[in-house]
Scaffold this motif. Structure first.
Motif, PDB file in Angstrom:
ATOM      1  N   PHE A 162      -1.902  31.231  -4.696  1.00 52.04           N
ATOM      2  CA  PHE A 162      -3.061  30.464  -5.120  1.00 52.04           C
ATOM      3  C   PHE A 162      -3.871  31.483  -5.797  1.00 52.04           C
ATOM      4  O   PHE A 162      -4.056  32.819  -5.597  1.00 52.04           O
ATOM      5  N   PHE A 163      -4.766  31.249  -6.680  1.00 50.20           N
ATOM      6  CA  PHE A 163      -5.676  31.901  -7.553  1.00 50.20           C
ATOM      7  C   PHE A 163      -6.931  30.918  -8.119  1.00 50.20           C
ATOM      8  O   PHE A 163      -6.339  29.706  -8.273  1.00 50.20           O
ATOM      9  N   LYS A 164      -7.778  31.507  -8.378  1.00 46.51           N
ATOM     10  CA  LYS A 164      -8.823  30.809  -8.996  1.00 46.51           C
ATOM     11  C   LYS A 164      -8.902  30.784 -10.358  1.00 46.51           C
ATOM     12  O   LYS A 164      -8.864  31.904 -10.930  1.00 46.51           O
ATOM     13  N   SER A 165      -9.026  29.572 -11.024  1.00 48.09           N
ATOM     14  CA  SER A 165      -9.043  29.852 -12.576  1.00 48.09           C
ATOM     15  C   SER A 165     -10.222  30.571 -12.944  1.00 48.09           C
ATOM     16  O   SER A 165     -11.328  30.164 -12.581  1.00 48.09           O
ATOM     17  N   LYS A 166     -10.290  31.185 -13.879  1.00 46.83           N
ATOM     18  CA  LYS A 166     -11.384  32.012 -14.646  1.00 46.83           C
ATOM     19  C   LYS A 166     -11.960  31.193 -15.499  1.00 46.83           C
ATOM     20  O   LYS A 166     -13.377  31.285 -15.535  1.00 46.83           O
ATOM     21  N   SER A 167     -11.617  29.976 -15.996  1.00 50.32           N
ATOM     22  CA  SER A 167     -12.402  29.115 -16.489  1.00 50.32           C
ATOM     23  C   SER A 167     -13.176  28.198 -16.000  1.00 50.32           C
ATOM     24  O   SER A 167     -14.274  27.893 -16.653  1.00 50.32           O
TER      25      SER A 167
END
Length: 246
Positions: A162-167
């Protein structure tokens, strides 16, 4: 036998495909009507089939889009009635959605077949997304559940994180290939992460869909297998749509 008819440079839209298709429209009809003769003088009749992803088939068949009210490639089923397996829809063609002429008239309506891989990819995407969206609501997701899921994926030999969107800052996850999605549907232990009847239903949806996909990939099916497949598909749709009924 699969053969490449043509390669073209251009966008995947009806107008472009119509220009390209016009180049060999006569040849298709000639093959359909007359077949071919081999070097030994043996006549071989030709029957054409067409398979592709849902969007591409919509273009070829002159229909609107998969998300319209009358969405089906083969009948006039209305989107709001998709879950109702008690209704009967004659398999012929979609007359309420069609806006443009079919591009390949030499191909029979019943010989347009949706690609199995794209069905797998699309439906598995929806199943996985619904599951993760439920987990994102849990306060312990970031500190606990996230790493547990990543580790569980590793145990079934699927690279995943999982990762958080930079946008927009929302959680996203590794895009999975078809082979990995099949592993997830078949082996991922959904019941370890959502408790109660809900987790049983989700896990059953995943396992049963994988089973249906396996049947779809068989090169030959008996009449009894086809009848059994129809029953199981209806049961699967009832389960998937059940929270939205009533």
């Amino acid at each position: 036998m699969d053969e490449i008819i043509c390669l073209y440079v251009g966008k995947e839209k009806y107008e472009t495909l119509a220009k390209v298709g016009h180049l060999f429209e006569y040849q298709l009809w000639d093959l359909k009507e007359n077949g071919i003769y081999d070097d030994n003088g043996i006549h071989w009749p030709i029957e054409f089939f067409f398979s592709g992803d849902w969007k591409f088939m919509y273009n070829i068949m002159g229909l609107n889009a998969p998300n319209v009210k009358y969405f089906c490639l083969y009948c006039n089923c209305e989107a709001g009635e998709r879950w109702n397996m008690d209704l009967q829809w004659p398999i012929n063609e979609n007359t309420k959605c069609k806006k443009k002429p079919v591009l390949f008239t030499a191909i029979k309506q019943e010989n347009y077949v949706s690609d199995k891989l794209h069905l797998l990819l699309r439906i598995s995407d929806i199943l996985i997304e619904c599951f993760f969206n439920d987990l994102f609501k849990k306060k312990e997701f970031e500190q606990q559940i996230k790493s547990q899921i990543e580790q569980t994926m590793k145990t079934i030999k699927v690279h995943f994180e999982f990762f958080k969107s930079k946008s927009h800052g929302k959680w996203e996850w590794t895009l999975l290939m078809g082979s990995d999605k099949k592993k997830v549907l078949q082996y991922f232990p959904v019941s370890q992460f959502i408790l109660g009847k809900h987790d049983e239903d989700i896990e059953k949806l995943w396992r049963d869909f994988y089973g249906l996909y396996v049947v779809l990939r068989k090169p030959f099916l008996t009449n009894s297998e086809i009848d059994d497949f129809e029953i199981k598909v209806k049961q699967w749709i009832y389960l998937f749509c059940r929270p939205n009924q009533g």
